[in-house]
Design a protein around this motif. Sequence first.
Motif, PDB file in Angstrom:
ATOM      1  N   HIS A 235       0.942  -1.241  -0.132  1.00 59.79           N
ATOM      2  CA  HIS A 235       0.007   0.117  -0.136  1.00 59.79           C
ATOM      3  C   HIS A 235       0.766   1.226  -0.232  1.00 59.79           C
ATOM      4  N   LEU A 236       0.461   2.350  -0.434  1.00 63.24           N
ATOM      5  CA  LEU A 236       0.970   3.733  -0.566  1.00 63.24           C
ATOM      6  C   LEU A 236       0.096   4.698   0.065  1.00 63.24           C
ATOM      7  N   ILE A 237       0.611   5.225   1.171  1.00 62.05           N
ATOM      8  CA  ILE A 237      -0.120   6.645   1.777  1.00 62.05           C
ATOM      9  C   ILE A 237       0.479   7.804   1.593  1.00 62.05           C
ATOM     10  N   LEU A 238      -0.388   8.705   1.153  1.00 65.94           N
ATOM     11  CA  LEU A 238       0.639  10.107   0.907  1.00 65.94           C
ATOM     12  C   LEU A 238      -0.146  10.883   1.750  1.00 65.94           C
ATOM     13  N   GLU A 239       0.512  11.848   2.732  1.00 66.17           N
ATOM     14  CA  GLU A 239      -0.106  12.789   3.571  1.00 66.17           C
ATOM     15  C   GLU A 239       0.168  14.248   2.954  1.00 66.17           C
ATOM     16  N   THR A 240      -0.761  15.020   2.440  1.00 65.45           N
ATOM     17  CA  THR A 240      -0.285  16.353   1.955  1.00 65.45           C
ATOM     18  C   THR A 240       0.556  16.293   0.703  1.00 65.45           C
ATOM     19  N   PRO A 241       0.098  15.540  -0.431  1.00 62.74           N
ATOM     20  CA  PRO A 241       1.093  15.233  -1.348  1.00 62.74           C
ATOM     21  C   PRO A 241       0.768  16.443  -2.570  1.00 62.74           C
TER      22      PRO A 241
ATOM     23  N   PRO B  35      -1.295  22.977  -1.738  1.00 64.64           N
ATOM     24  CA  PRO B  35      -2.716  23.395  -1.700  1.00 64.64           C
ATOM     25  C   PRO B  35      -3.272  22.244  -1.812  1.00 64.64           C
ATOM     26  N   TYR B  36      -4.676  22.125  -1.410  1.00 62.69           N
ATOM     27  CA  TYR B  36      -5.426  20.844  -1.635  1.00 62.69           C
ATOM     28  C   TYR B  36      -5.519  20.707  -2.925  1.00 62.69           C
ATOM     29  N   ALA B  37      -5.854  21.625  -3.919  1.00 64.98           N
ATOM     30  CA  ALA B  37      -5.824  21.609  -5.264  1.00 64.98           C
ATOM     31  C   ALA B  37      -4.764  20.697  -5.850  1.00 64.98           C
ATOM     32  N   SER B  38      -3.508  20.796  -5.297  1.00 65.59           N
ATOM     33  CA  SER B  38      -2.438  20.129  -5.937  1.00 65.59           C
ATOM     34  C   SER B  38      -2.580  18.586  -5.716  1.00 65.59           C
ATOM     35  N   GLY B  39      -2.817  18.270  -4.221  1.00 68.14           N
ATOM     36  CA  GLY B  39      -3.195  16.931  -4.128  1.00 68.14           C
ATOM     37  C   GLY B  39      -4.443  16.101  -4.638  1.00 68.14           C
ATOM     38  N   GLU B  40      -5.448  17.107  -4.990  1.00 65.88           N
ATOM     39  CA  GLU B  40      -6.587  16.509  -5.817  1.00 65.88           C
ATOM     40  C   GLU B  40      -6.221  16.276  -7.360  1.00 65.88           C
TER      41      GLU B  40
END
Length: 267
Positions: free
Chosen positions: A165-171, A221-226
């Motif tokens: 699994h891969l988990i990313l926090e604030t990517p 920014p949230y938009a970058s992660g989205e």
Amino acid sequence: MRKLKKILLWSIILYSITIVLLYFFQEKIIFQPEKLPTDFIFQFAHPFEEFFLETNDHSRLNAIRFVNEDPKGVILYFHGNKGSLKRWGEIAIFFAQKKYDVIIMDYRGYGKSRGEISEQKLYEDAQLFYNYVLERYPEDQITIYGRSIGTGIAVKVASDNRPNHLILETPYYDMKDIAENWLPIFPTNLLLRYKIPSHEFIQNVVCGITIYHGTDDRVVPYASGELLFNSITVSNKRMITIPKGSHNNLIKFEEYLTTIDSVLKND
């Protein structure tokens, strides 16, 4: 008119100087390590082992391994751009207390780690630690966890291997996307020596992917992660949005605390 020309000339000069400074000092902006003396003694409220790995260019990288009896699995954790293992070890204990072994390294120039940093060396060092984990745990028990700048490194490692699994926090989508958000009036695409194209690497990730991101993040920014999430082609993907979450406090929110256990189990 003469005064206006003078103002314009000085504006061009200052703009040019800023471009030069951004190009040559970007590493000091991107990477903000805390350096530790070689005899520094870590103290954590969980059993751990300190170790070093040597790279092909003879740099020495420091790491901590939090250990448990009969662990549920292992988490290879790539931390953010500030501090050292003194700080990040305390953060990683959260996962160790959930009965996962955790291995977390300091990048070159951070803590007790030595060596000159570069984008390619970040990837090579990360793979070195993945190999270390792979020698000690079955690959289907390995979770890669990336936080902030470490998310791009985590994605790269996951793209070259087959973790569980891969988990990313604030990517982020890539470093250019972040730089343009912070410095919209500068030619960041030409200035940046660190690209870290997470959106390209993530196309080769075959395991499940979970993203955590807060809507009030002022660093990434949230938009970058989205945007990164929307680029993922695997069907086993999930983005957990944390309303009002910022860059460093997602662990305080119910949306994180009530989901992380099932995410770690890859349910």
